[in-house]
Design an enzyme around this catalytic site. Structure first.
Site, mmCIF file in Angstrom:
data_model
loop_
_atom_site.group_PDB
_atom_site.id
_atom_site.type_symbol
_atom_site.label_atom_id
_atom_site.label_comp_id
_atom_site.label_asym_id
_atom_site.label_seq_id
_atom_site.Cartn_x
_atom_site.Cartn_y
_atom_site.Cartn_z
ATOM 1 N N ASP A 44 0.733 -0.978 -0.382
ATOM 2 C CA ASP A 44 0.186 -0.215 -0.089
ATOM 3 C C ASP A 44 0.857 1.114 -0.206
ATOM 4 O OD1 ASP A 44 0.896 -0.465 2.978
ATOM 5 O OD2 ASP A 44 -1.047 0.201 3.396
ATOM 6 N N SER A 45 2.446 0.819 0.239
ATOM 7 C CA SER A 45 3.340 2.265 -0.475
ATOM 8 C C SER A 45 2.949 2.897 -1.695
ATOM 9 C CB SER A 45 4.935 1.898 -0.371
ATOM 10 O OG SER A 45 4.388 1.014 -0.493
ATOM 11 N N ASP A 83 -1.049 -6.040 -0.587
ATOM 12 C CA ASP A 83 -1.416 -5.770 0.867
ATOM 13 C C ASP A 83 -2.650 -4.853 0.808
ATOM 14 O OD1 ASP A 83 0.169 -5.572 2.545
ATOM 15 O OD2 ASP A 83 0.853 -3.141 1.897
ATOM 16 N N LYS A 113 -1.321 -9.839 2.675
ATOM 17 C CA LYS A 113 -0.601 -9.043 3.233
ATOM 18 C C LYS A 113 -1.262 -8.358 4.871
ATOM 19 C CE LYS A 113 2.845 -5.949 3.741
ATOM 20 N NZ LYS A 113 2.369 -4.849 4.570
ATOM 21 N N GLU A 115 -1.683 -6.181 8.077
ATOM 22 C CA GLU A 115 -0.489 -4.903 9.940
ATOM 23 C C GLU A 115 -1.186 -5.551 11.245
ATOM 24 O OE1 GLU A 115 0.978 -1.448 6.922
ATOM 25 O OE2 GLU A 115 -0.211 -1.174 9.316
ATOM 26 N N GLU A 182 8.896 -4.883 10.846
ATOM 27 C CA GLU A 182 9.491 -3.312 10.519
ATOM 28 C C GLU A 182 10.238 -2.047 11.449
ATOM 29 O OE1 GLU A 182 8.215 0.517 7.369
ATOM 30 O OE2 GLU A 182 6.677 -1.593 7.611
#
Length: 282
Positions: A44-45, A83, A113, A115, A182
């Site tokens: 999502d970056s 993501d 993925k 978080e 991270e």
């Protein structure tokens, strides 16, 4: 031969390091696969790298599905992880499963993925039970940056370090095949790597993780005014692109591009004579 999630997991057992990079479009995915990268993250970056947002929070499921589909068309023999963006799994387990299914069915992702640790363990379990491999993400989680007051190293105290360990264990116990760690102290990441049976993928977490992931634009120096502490420039592609654009601009304006070798065969004079007769210059 196409890589699989099982092969990625086996790399930890065999002591082989794992490489992961982000890609957001077809052409970058083709290049990453040709380079032999083990697996690709459609992060999502892309909110910052492709869409120009200040952070990842505005990224939508439609954005992620679109870019994931572009990548999977370019990297057909590589594990592609899509993501889950902010808001796509936070409200309920049902939302998490439904949106994970979209990334696989519409985007072609191999895995997804998301978080979080203990909080999202039920979501991970439900997605895995829906036959979708899941990669976890603990430590500094960018979607929670407003809670942290920005992008800051996590786990610097005993209590906060314990929470990260608990998150990593919860992700593993829920059935994830790997976990991104991270922005945590390197010795903490190294300990978590030894503690877990699943591979750890570090970003700003030291060299003792089972693998590493970087944003492509960071490692290629395409974000020329920004380099995170944990990133290294493995190429000067940004400056190379500027040089190429400037060279093109100069030759167009000088009239030296295109040259004869870059043109198609000219029409015969007899045909041009007919054109000129039918449409005389004014």
């Amino acid at each position: 031969m196409a890589k699989t999630v099982a092969e990625i997991r086996n790399m930890k057992d065999e002591g082989r390091k794992i490489s992961m990079v982000t890609s957001y479009d077809f052409s970058m995915a083709v290049l990453a696969e040709r380079a032999g990268i083990d697996f690709i993250l459609v992060g999502d970056s892309l909110g910052m790298t492709m869409l120009g947002y200040e952070n990842t929070l505005p990224v939508t499921m439609d954005d992620m599905v679109h870019h994931t589909a572009c990548v999977t068309r370019g990297a057909r023999n590589t594990v592609v992880v899509g993501d889950m963006p902010f808001g796509s799994y936070h409200a309920s387990v049902e939302d998490a499963v439904r949106n994970a299914l979209r990334l696989v069915k519409e985007g072609g992702a191999t895995a997804i993925k998301l978080e979080g640790g203990v909080r999202v363990a039920p979501h991970i379990k439900a997605i895995v039970e829906s036959s979708i491999p899941v990669q976890g993400h603990v430590g500094m989680t960018p979607q929670s940056s407003n809670m942290y007051g920005g992008f800051k190293v996590q786990g610097k105290t005993a209590d906060s370090a314990k929470l990260i360990v608990e998150d990593a264990l919860a992700v593993q116990d829920a059935g994830a095949f790997s976990v991104v760690i991270e922005c945590v102290p390197p010795n903490l990441a190294a300990y978590i790597t030894k503690l877990l049976d699943i591979p750890t993928i570090g970003i700003g977490a030291g060299a003792e993780c089972d693998g590493q992931v970087l944003v492509a634009q960071d490692m290629l120096a395409m974000n020329m005014d920004f380099r995170p502490r944990f990133a290294r420039h493995f190429g000067q592609i940004g400056q190379g692109m500027i040089d190429a654009y400037q060279a093109y601009d100069n030759e167009v304006k000088a009239g030296t591009f295109p040259a004869e070798a870059e043109n198609y065969k000219a029409l015969d004079d007899s045909i041009m004579a007919q054109i000129e007769q039918a449409y005389p210059l004014r």
